[in-house]
Design a protein around this motif. Sequence first.
Motif, PDB file in Angstrom:
ATOM      1  N   MET A 245       0.849  -1.189   0.000  1.00 48.83           N
ATOM      2  CA  MET A 245       0.000   0.000   0.000  1.00 48.83           C
ATOM      3  C   MET A 245       0.880   1.231   0.000  1.00 48.83           C
ATOM      4  SD  MET A 245      -1.571  -0.238   3.837  1.00 48.83           S
ATOM      5  CE  MET A 245      -2.097  -1.937   3.930  1.00 48.83           C
ATOM      6  N   THR A 246       0.284   2.355  -0.462  1.00 50.50           N
ATOM      7  CA  THR A 246       1.034   3.602  -0.443  1.00 50.50           C
ATOM      8  C   THR A 246       1.174   4.072   0.997  1.00 50.50           C
ATOM      9  OG1 THR A 246      -0.983   4.890  -0.596  1.00 50.50           O
ATOM     10  CG2 THR A 246       0.070   4.270  -2.673  1.00 50.50           C
ATOM     11  N   GLY A 247       2.090   5.001   1.198  1.00 50.57           N
ATOM     12  CA  GLY A 247       2.254   5.587   2.521  1.00 50.57           C
ATOM     13  C   GLY A 247       0.959   6.232   2.989  1.00 50.57           C
ATOM     14  N   PHE A 248       0.262   6.880   2.057  1.00 50.20           N
ATOM     15  CA  PHE A 248      -1.006   7.527   2.393  1.00 50.20           C
ATOM     16  C   PHE A 248      -2.006   6.498   2.916  1.00 50.20           C
ATOM     17  CE2 PHE A 248      -5.241   9.093   1.577  1.00 50.20           C
ATOM     18  CZ  PHE A 248      -5.179  10.431   1.955  1.00 50.20           C
ATOM     19  N   THR A 249      -2.158   5.408   2.158  1.00 58.55           N
ATOM     20  CA  THR A 249      -3.117   4.374   2.573  1.00 58.55           C
ATOM     21  C   THR A 249      -2.722   3.783   3.924  1.00 58.55           C
ATOM     22  OG1 THR A 249      -3.375   3.839   0.248  1.00 58.55           O
ATOM     23  CG2 THR A 249      -4.301   2.290   1.814  1.00 58.55           C
ATOM     24  N   ALA A 250      -1.426   3.519   4.092  1.00 61.57           N
ATOM     25  CA  ALA A 250      -0.971   2.926   5.351  1.00 61.57           C
ATOM     26  C   ALA A 250      -1.282   3.850   6.525  1.00 61.57           C
ATOM     27  CB  ALA A 250       0.524   2.637   5.283  1.00 61.57           C
ATOM     28  N   THR A 251      -1.016   5.139   6.342  1.00 59.56           N
ATOM     29  CA  THR A 251      -1.275   6.100   7.418  1.00 59.56           C
ATOM     30  C   THR A 251      -2.770   6.226   7.692  1.00 59.56           C
ATOM     31  OG1 THR A 251       0.647   7.331   6.631  1.00 59.56           O
ATOM     32  CG2 THR A 251      -0.766   8.429   8.222  1.00 59.56           C
ATOM     33  N   TRP A 252      -3.554   6.368   6.610  1.00 56.76           N
ATOM     34  CA  TRP A 252      -4.998   6.497   6.758  1.00 56.76           C
ATOM     35  C   TRP A 252      -5.575   5.269   7.467  1.00 56.76           C
ATOM     36  CZ3 TRP A 252      -8.257   3.105   3.878  1.00 56.76           C
ATOM     37  CH2 TRP A 252      -9.626   3.314   4.096  1.00 56.76           C
ATOM     38  N   LEU A 253      -5.171   4.092   6.999  1.00 52.84           N
ATOM     39  CA  LEU A 253      -5.725   2.859   7.554  1.00 52.84           C
ATOM     40  C   LEU A 253      -5.334   2.703   9.028  1.00 52.84           C
ATOM     41  CD1 LEU A 253      -7.429   0.480   6.652  1.00 52.84           C
ATOM     42  CD2 LEU A 253      -5.333  -0.754   6.062  1.00 52.84           C
ATOM     43  N   SER A 254      -4.052   2.925   9.326  1.00 53.53           N
ATOM     44  CA  SER A 254      -3.578   2.758  10.706  1.00 53.53           C
ATOM     45  C   SER A 254      -4.315   3.690  11.661  1.00 53.53           C
ATOM     46  CB  SER A 254      -2.084   3.057  10.799  1.00 53.53           C
ATOM     47  OG  SER A 254      -1.375   2.302   9.864  1.00 53.53           O
ATOM     48  N   LEU A 255      -4.327   4.970  11.312  1.00 51.15           N
ATOM     49  CA  LEU A 255      -4.943   5.934  12.223  1.00 51.15           C
ATOM     50  C   LEU A 255      -6.445   5.693  12.338  1.00 51.15           C
ATOM     51  CD1 LEU A 255      -3.018   9.216  11.302  1.00 51.15           C
ATOM     52  CD2 LEU A 255      -2.562   7.593  13.152  1.00 51.15           C
ATOM     53  N   SER A 256      -7.080   5.287  11.218  1.00 46.94           N
ATOM     54  CA  SER A 256      -8.516   5.002  11.277  1.00 46.94           C
ATOM     55  C   SER A 256      -8.795   3.848  12.232  1.00 46.94           C
ATOM     56  CB  SER A 256      -9.052   4.643   9.888  1.00 46.94           C
ATOM     57  OG  SER A 256      -8.934   5.740   9.024  1.00 46.94           O
ATOM     58  N   LEU A 257      -7.965   2.798  12.147  1.00 43.98           N
ATOM     59  CA  LEU A 257      -8.181   1.647  13.028  1.00 43.98           C
ATOM     60  C   LEU A 257      -7.964   2.031  14.491  1.00 43.98           C
ATOM     61  CD1 LEU A 257      -6.564  -1.181  10.868  1.00 43.98           C
ATOM     62  CD2 LEU A 257      -8.993  -0.851  11.395  1.00 43.98           C
ATOM     63  N   VAL A 258      -6.943   2.861  14.737  1.00 46.67           N
ATOM     64  CA  VAL A 258      -6.697   3.299  16.119  1.00 46.67           C
ATOM     65  C   VAL A 258      -7.883   4.126  16.625  1.00 46.67           C
ATOM     66  CG1 VAL A 258      -5.232   4.713  17.589  1.00 46.67           C
ATOM     67  CG2 VAL A 258      -4.190   3.229  15.884  1.00 46.67           C
ATOM     68  N   LEU A 259      -8.354   5.055  15.789  1.00 44.60           N
ATOM     69  CA  LEU A 259      -9.490   5.884  16.204  1.00 44.60           C
ATOM     70  C   LEU A 259     -10.739   5.014  16.375  1.00 44.60           C
ATOM     71  CD1 LEU A 259     -10.727   8.579  16.897  1.00 44.60           C
ATOM     72  CD2 LEU A 259     -11.000   9.074  14.471  1.00 44.60           C
ATOM     73  N   ALA A 260     -10.914   4.038  15.491  1.00 37.90           N
ATOM     74  CA  ALA A 260     -12.061   3.134  15.614  1.00 37.90           C
ATOM     75  C   ALA A 260     -12.016   2.410  16.956  1.00 37.90           C
ATOM     76  CB  ALA A 260     -12.073   2.127  14.464  1.00 37.90           C
ATOM     77  N   ALA A 261     -10.819   1.942  17.348  1.00 42.19           N
ATOM     78  CA  ALA A 261     -10.686   1.208  18.614  1.00 42.19           C
ATOM     79  C   ALA A 261     -11.063   2.105  19.791  1.00 42.19           C
ATOM     80  CB  ALA A 261      -9.254   0.694  18.773  1.00 42.19           C
ATOM     81  N   PHE A 262     -10.491   3.309  19.813  1.00 41.64           N
ATOM     82  CA  PHE A 262     -10.787   4.202  20.932  1.00 41.64           C
ATOM     83  C   PHE A 262     -12.246   4.621  20.931  1.00 41.64           C
ATOM     84  CE2 PHE A 262      -6.213   4.659  21.281  1.00 41.64           C
ATOM     85  CZ  PHE A 262      -6.046   4.800  22.642  1.00 41.64           C
ATOM     86  N   SER A 263     -12.793   4.944  19.743  1.00 42.22           N
ATOM     87  CA  SER A 263     -14.155   5.458  19.739  1.00 42.22           C
ATOM     88  C   SER A 263     -15.163   4.333  20.003  1.00 42.22           C
ATOM     89  CB  SER A 263     -14.466   6.189  18.425  1.00 42.22           C
ATOM     90  OG  SER A 263     -14.350   5.323  17.325  1.00 42.22           O
ATOM     91  N   GLU A 264     -14.816   3.099  19.616  1.00 41.38           N
ATOM     92  CA  GLU A 264     -15.711   1.973  19.967  1.00 41.38           C
ATOM     93  C   GLU A 264     -15.864   1.912  21.484  1.00 41.38           C
ATOM     94  OE1 GLU A 264     -17.129  -1.783  21.315  1.00 41.38           O
ATOM     95  OE2 GLU A 264     -15.094  -1.073  21.682  1.00 41.38           O
ATOM     96  N   GLU A 265     -14.736   1.999  22.192  1.00 35.19           N
ATOM     97  CA  GLU A 265     -14.790   1.963  23.660  1.00 35.19           C
ATOM     98  C   GLU A 265     -15.644   3.108  24.206  1.00 35.19           C
ATOM     99  OE1 GLU A 265     -13.113   0.080  26.525  1.00 35.19           O
ATOM    100  OE2 GLU A 265     -13.869  -1.168  24.909  1.00 35.19           O
ATOM    101  N   ILE A 266     -15.465   4.289  23.622  1.00 37.01           N
ATOM    102  CA  ILE A 266     -16.197   5.456  24.129  1.00 37.01           C
ATOM    103  C   ILE A 266     -17.695   5.314  23.832  1.00 37.01           C
ATOM    104  CG2 ILE A 266     -16.474   7.951  23.924  1.00 37.01           C
ATOM    105  CD1 ILE A 266     -13.471   8.112  23.282  1.00 37.01           C
ATOM    106  N   PHE A 267     -18.026   4.936  22.579  1.00 36.87           N
ATOM    107  CA  PHE A 267     -19.440   4.738  22.235  1.00 36.87           C
ATOM    108  C   PHE A 267     -20.067   3.661  23.119  1.00 36.87           C
ATOM    109  CE2 PHE A 267     -18.480   6.438  17.837  1.00 36.87           C
ATOM    110  CZ  PHE A 267     -19.332   7.510  17.926  1.00 36.87           C
ATOM    111  N   TRP A 268     -19.325   2.572  23.304  1.00 34.83           N
ATOM    112  CA  TRP A 268     -19.856   1.448  24.073  1.00 34.83           C
ATOM    113  C   TRP A 268     -20.105   1.873  25.513  1.00 34.83           C
ATOM    114  CZ3 TRP A 268     -22.633  -2.518  24.203  1.00 34.83           C
ATOM    115  CH2 TRP A 268     -22.512  -3.521  25.173  1.00 34.83           C
ATOM    116  N   ALA A 269     -19.138   2.605  26.090  1.00 35.16           N
ATOM    117  CA  ALA A 269     -19.314   3.095  27.454  1.00 35.16           C
ATOM    118  C   ALA A 269     -20.549   4.001  27.513  1.00 35.16           C
ATOM    119  CB  ALA A 269     -18.075   3.856  27.913  1.00 35.16           C
ATOM    120  N   GLY A 270     -20.742   4.801  26.464  1.00 34.85           N
ATOM    121  CA  GLY A 270     -21.911   5.677  26.421  1.00 34.85           C
ATOM    122  C   GLY A 270     -23.203   4.886  26.373  1.00 34.85           C
TER     123      GLY A 270
END
Lengths: 267, 223, 223
Positions: C91-116
Amino acid sequence: MQLTDTTGSAATTADPGTPADTGRPILDVAALHKSYGALKVLRGIDLAVWPREMVFLIGPSGSGKSTLLRCLNRLEEPSSGSIVVDGIDIMAPGTDLNRVRQRIGMVFQSFNLYPHMTALGNVTLALRKVQGRRRADAEDLGRAVLGRVGLSDKADAYPHALSGGQQQRVAIARALALEPRVMLFDEPTSALDPELVGSVLQVMRNMRESGMTMVVVSHEFGFARAAADRVLFLDTGRVVEQGPPEQIFDAPQEARTRDFVRRITQH
Amino acid sequence: MQTLIDNFFNLEIVVAAWPILLQGFGMTLLLCAVVVPVGLAGGLVVALLSGARSRCLRWIMVGYVDFFRAFPPLVLLIFIYFGFPFAGIDIPEFAAVVLAFLLNSSSYYGEIFRAGIESIGRAQIDAARSTGLTAGQTMRHVILPQAIRNVLPDLIGNTLEVVKLTSIASVVALQELLYMARQAQSVTYNASPIVVAALMYLVLLWPLVRLLSRLEHKTLAGR
Amino acid sequence: MDNFLFSFFNLDVMVRYFPAIVDGFILTTYLGLAVVLTGLGLGLTLALIRSLRWRVVNVLIVIAVDVFRALPPLVIIILFYFALPSAGVTMTGFTATWLSLSLVLAAFSEEIFWAGILAVQKGQWEAARSTGLGLGQTLAYVVLPQAVRLTIPPLVNRAIAITKGTALGSVVAVQEILTQATTAQSFSGNPTPLTLGALAYLILFLPVVIFGRWLETRFAWRR
């Protein structure tokens, strides 16, 4: 069946009772059991509630009366037994529970109003989303029902701006708006300050006079004595005794009922 | 399957790279042992200044906190590491990393401490002062112990972030875990060292994540 | 002083490299928005799936969330960009960065949404179900509106913190602000582009940080 003390006004406001129904109970429960693991909360409850009847469930805490009530619309899943509401077997697989639940109104001890919606929003949500009514239509109906519980002027108020008694009346309106065939009350006044209890009981009295069928779990024994058609005394998951309020409160036949009544009348 | 193992978990390469990975892991731990206390101390100072009586000072602290929360830590680090020499200041990697972390994490820790201190009511201060404690003693013995307990999940959460963030030190060639893993990878043309480094981060941080998750649910349930 | 100005605020250099920094600014904004949308969308989806309480699925979600919370984002980016090609996934650097950060944000926000979602009282579910609303309708009209209110401040702060990680893309040659700035710096032999880059980040993130602060005070009464 004690329909004798139903007042004359009931005849003029024929709400839920169409002639075809009078031949069968609105709510028919047979051999209902409920256990949590090894703990048996209900051990074979039989109960038929007839149109326009107001039935009170009383008993010591842990007797299973709230669980019984919550099984009637399957908020709690019964372990076994049959429940027929208005001719529909709600335990049958494939029953559209969400449709049946509209026929069974429920009022909770802690009101459970949606805090992010106005009184009118609370009343109209299911009208719009379950019954698919248009907003204007639902709101007309919602305002009318809020009027019936004496809150026409509070339609746009949010729950936190209402007193406990007003909140509980909105909750009653929310259930009533769906035109249920039977209403379940789970300790509707226990979370209220004493001076607010009266307004809620008055609404229940009006509903009874207009012919609503009701099953009530409550510690308002004075109200039960004055308004109930029938009182069931539950203990350890069984119906120990049932009869008109005069029998249960003044001349109980069973020893356990006598004990309970003596304790509650002592203070 | 075999090629996958060869590429991602090549035992031979893992064994060969193990000493330098371990060395990198040691540096990561050392880095944490420095930047976490430094950040906490800085955060406490930020929080105390944020509660100062002077309105001007309070606004300066708000500016400070928002400035460094808006600034990506990697940019901060690169600015310090590559920019400072132009101003005539030669700064070793380790010092550059510690300075960048002090500025970045003191803002985050500062906000957390501030929220904790604000969660303690006026009544506690009144009670403490009425028994003759000085303002400093009140803060130290009465306010802070309660404040820290109230924001403990946030403090642990931020510490987790700080530990993870130490991986950016690899960009300025500080020989921590990620840097060593990338060195090993570029020498061997094999991804195994990076995979092992990732596993080492997991071993280090998973318990912290679990603990955090439990604490977060507890606080929500207690509301 | 002149020397300092010549180094960090050199007008000539500024003018020459301004377009490059603007290019970087646009790419960073684009990457950041993509991360926020993907990350929050995926996080909410996972939280909704979790509320169905399928045991096996939930265990998988919890494990994935834990891993992406425990691993440093830079390590994930490097894994995706340098290690996955060995498995035939490039994958391009752009895709790698986008995918990585999206997955990290997804993990954190899943926890926050779930707690909510968990923080919404059981009685709200019961009331809604008793009027005949289905599971999805109850979630959509009754539970989520209350949960989201509760979760907005932590979500905004987390989204900012993770979106700032777009600077990590410089490690895998994404032409975002930091890459443009460091490239320009090495070409010009002058750190002024770093100053420009720093300003660009502040212009991008400072308003969001201040917005987050405003949200926090606005929703403070909920606690």
